[in-house]
Design an enzyme around this catalytic site. Sequence first.
Site, short mmCIF file in Angstrom:
data_model
loop_
_atom_site.label_atom_id
_atom_site.label_comp_id
_atom_site.label_asym_id
_atom_site.label_seq_id
_atom_site.Cartn_x
_atom_site.Cartn_y
_atom_site.Cartn_z
N ARG A 232 -1.25 -7.18 -9.82
CA ARG A 232 -1.80 -6.15 -8.57
C ARG A 232 -2.76 -5.40 -9.66
O ARG A 232 -3.64 -4.72 -8.65
CB ARG A 232 -0.55 -5.24 -8.40
CG ARG A 232 0.54 -5.65 -7.47
CD ARG A 232 1.73 -4.78 -7.59
NE ARG A 232 2.41 -5.25 -6.53
CZ ARG A 232 2.66 -4.42 -5.12
NH1 ARG A 232 2.23 -3.29 -5.34
NH2 ARG A 232 3.42 -4.76 -4.06
N LYS B 227 -8.51 0.12 -10.40
CA LYS B 227 -7.92 -0.26 -9.19
C LYS B 227 -7.73 1.14 -8.18
O LYS B 227 -7.95 1.06 -7.25
CB LYS B 227 -6.53 -0.73 -9.59
CG LYS B 227 -5.53 -0.78 -8.43
CD LYS B 227 -4.35 -1.42 -8.75
CE LYS B 227 -3.25 -0.44 -9.59
NZ LYS B 227 -2.42 0.30 -8.76
N ASN B 228 -7.26 2.16 -9.01
CA ASN B 228 -6.97 3.39 -8.44
C ASN B 228 -8.01 4.21 -7.85
O ASN B 228 -7.75 4.97 -7.02
CB ASN B 228 -5.92 4.18 -9.11
CG ASN B 228 -4.53 3.31 -9.37
OD1 ASN B 228 -4.49 2.33 -8.59
ND2 ASN B 228 -3.69 4.06 -10.51
N CYS C 284 4.85 -0.76 -5.85
CA CYS C 284 5.81 -1.01 -6.94
C CYS C 284 6.93 0.01 -6.94
O CYS C 284 7.03 1.08 -6.41
CB CYS C 284 5.22 -0.56 -8.40
SG CYS C 284 4.02 -2.08 -8.93
N ARG D 299 9.24 7.29 -3.38
CA ARG D 299 7.85 7.62 -3.44
C ARG D 299 7.49 7.95 -2.08
O ARG D 299 6.96 7.35 -1.20
CB ARG D 299 6.84 6.39 -3.79
CG ARG D 299 7.18 5.90 -5.45
CD ARG D 299 6.12 4.89 -5.49
NE ARG D 299 4.86 5.04 -5.97
CZ ARG D 299 3.88 4.40 -6.15
NH1 ARG D 299 4.05 2.97 -6.33
NH2 ARG D 299 2.66 4.77 -6.67
N ASP E 210 1.28 6.13 -15.89
CA ASP E 210 1.00 4.66 -15.99
C ASP E 210 0.87 4.20 -17.30
O ASP E 210 0.99 2.74 -17.68
CB ASP E 210 -0.53 4.28 -15.35
CG ASP E 210 -0.36 4.71 -13.76
OD1 ASP E 210 0.78 4.89 -13.38
OD2 ASP E 210 -1.06 4.79 -13.00
C1 EPZ Z 1 -1.00 7.31 -7.90
O1 EPZ Z 1 0.21 7.00 -7.09
C2 EPZ Z 1 -1.24 5.76 -8.70
N1 EPZ Z 1 -1.34 4.83 -7.66
C3 EPZ Z 1 -0.18 5.62 -9.45
O2 EPZ Z 1 -0.71 4.36 -10.04
C4 EPZ Z 1 0.11 6.62 -10.42
O3 EPZ Z 1 1.35 6.21 -11.27
C5 EPZ Z 1 0.37 7.87 -9.81
O4 EPZ Z 1 -0.90 8.24 -8.90
C6 EPZ Z 1 0.35 9.13 -10.54
O5 EPZ Z 1 -0.70 9.41 -11.67
C7 EPZ Z 1 -2.66 4.74 -7.05
O6 EPZ Z 1 -3.68 5.75 -7.13
C8 EPZ Z 1 -2.97 3.74 -6.14
P1 EPZ Z 1 1.22 10.72 -6.50
P2 EPZ Z 1 0.63 8.12 -5.87
O7 EPZ Z 1 1.09 10.93 -5.07
O8 EPZ Z 1 -0.77 8.44 -5.27
C9 EPZ Z 1 5.36 12.84 -5.72
C10 EPZ Z 1 -0.37 2.14 -11.28
O9 EPZ Z 1 0.45 1.87 -11.93
N2 EPZ Z 1 4.98 12.83 -4.25
O10 EPZ Z 1 0.42 11.37 -7.42
O11 EPZ Z 1 1.57 7.40 -4.98
C11 EPZ Z 1 5.69 11.47 -6.06
O12 EPZ Z 1 6.97 10.98 -6.04
C12 EPZ Z 1 0.26 2.96 -9.84
O13 EPZ Z 1 -1.36 1.93 -11.07
C13 EPZ Z 1 5.92 13.67 -3.32
O14 EPZ Z 1 6.95 14.28 -3.84
O15 EPZ Z 1 1.15 9.21 -6.85
C14 EPZ Z 1 5.62 11.47 -7.65
O16 EPZ Z 1 6.85 11.98 -8.27
C15 EPZ Z 1 1.63 3.19 -9.87
N3 EPZ Z 1 5.49 13.57 -2.12
C16 EPZ Z 1 4.32 12.69 -7.88
O17 EPZ Z 1 4.40 13.47 -6.64
C17 EPZ Z 1 4.23 13.17 -1.76
O18 EPZ Z 1 4.16 13.03 -0.33
C18 EPZ Z 1 3.11 11.88 -8.13
O19 EPZ Z 1 2.85 11.11 -6.95
C19 EPZ Z 1 3.56 12.38 -2.68
C20 EPZ Z 1 3.91 12.30 -3.87
#
Ligand code: EPZ
Length: 425
Positions: free
Chosen positions: A400, A23-24, A117, A122, A308
């Site tokens: 999802r 998915k990701n 989710c 986020r 995850d």
């Molecule tokens: C991706 O989310 C995945 N989703 C998530 O999978 C996964 O949990 C996550 O990466 C971490 O591995 C998809 O790829 C669609 P991040 P993403 O930006 O891109 C902080 C699942 O279950 N952050 O790497 O949203 C954020 O709050 C899903 O399949 C900021 O502070 O994750 C978090 O603490 C859920 N500012 C950390 O970084 C930003 O602008 C990592 O988030 C962006 C992120």
Amino acid sequence: MKDRILVRGGKSLSGSVWVQGAKNSALPVLAACALNGGVSVIENCPGLSDTEAMLDILRYIGCRVTVKANTVTVDSSKLKRWDVPRELMHRLRSSIIILGALLARTGKAEVSGPGGCELGARPIDLHLSGLSSLGVDVRYSDGTIEAVRNGTRGGEVVLALPSVGATENLMLYGTCCREGVTVVNAAREPEICDLGAYLSAAGYAVEGVGSAVVRVARGRGTKRHVVHRIIPDRIVSATWLCAVASAGGEAELINTPADYLASVSGVLSRAGCRIAGTEKGIYVCRKGRLRAPGEVIRTGPFPCFPTDAQPLVSSVLATAAGTTVVEENMFENRFSHLTELCRMGADVKLRGKYAVINGVDCLDGRTVTSHDLRGGAALVVAGLSARGETAVLDMGYIDRGYENIVETLRSLGADVERTEDRAIN
Ligand code: EPZ
């Protein structure tokens, strides 16, 4: 969809399962299909409510989309819009990746913040500040993002943390920049490599994916016909590993590179599962009771333990002998499944980003509620070993990310069914 999953625990599992596409990976790759003004054929694309939502966004902006089983064809030659309405954006988190694609393709974008989710705050500040530092005018107010490109300068963005989504948005934006966009402290997840592979196949210049410095530039000529195959889903693979670890038995996961899963299989092996790479994928076997793996499970960016997989593994360890400490470093709300597990008899103490899990002999089936995708799947995993019947409500979250969770578990011998959500207790 408000359906529930009923799991009657106590059946050990046996057989082999084919692991769906990731998915990701699929979501950012589909967003990237808006770039080339041609036809992209995406194979092994999982059929999920999240991928359907991304396809609706592509249709809205003028792409022609056809879906045949797991092959999706996107023709972006007639793309005509740069705005995406709030109701489409809110259907999933990855909708925000369309921002980079629209800016690169049309020079502007008007979208709202994403849905997805509920894992706590986020933010998307790194996506927006990254684009802004590259000369894009970005205004974000009342939940609406208006962004306009000023030329195609490109440049370097240093991310404060290796955000997967921010790296993807900046990579997509880089496709319109002659000098390219360099992302320093980029995410290194396999899904980033897959997006890089699609962009390379589409003719853009891509360097460094899988390392902390990624560069994407316009390249020598965009290809109008691209075929790309999505990589297997490592979190779905982790789910099947945890299903066997919870229920007992053995299984082979076909189509799963073992190296994607090293951190998860390491923990499960130390807990007493036998896990080995095979010619086709991964073999897992669990006989007898598991024990706590004897280490703190700390979630972090790839290649650390994936957030995850944390809910899934904590479900397994809820019945392992001994105590396990889990440290959740990625999202503030990723322990909601543990509160539900306690209703099934688990002994878990929560303190901020730590969960202390004291393994109990057995869980008891109860009616429990999914609050997010992996938390919901984790409750199903727990139900496989629990005494009696577990009803997991709000299956929409699970839909999802899992194509056929019920059918797959049944094919391994689990007693699982999907029913319409109605009060049974
Ligand atoms: C991706 O989310 C995945 N989703 C998530 O999978 C996964 O949990 C996550 O990466 C971490 O591995 C998809 O790829 C669609 P991040 P993403 O930006 O891109 C902080 C699942 O279950 N952050 O790497 O949203 C954020 O709050 C899903 O399949 C900021 O502070 O994750 C978090 O603490 C859920 N500012 C950390 O970084 C930003 O602008 C990592 O988030 C962006 C992120």
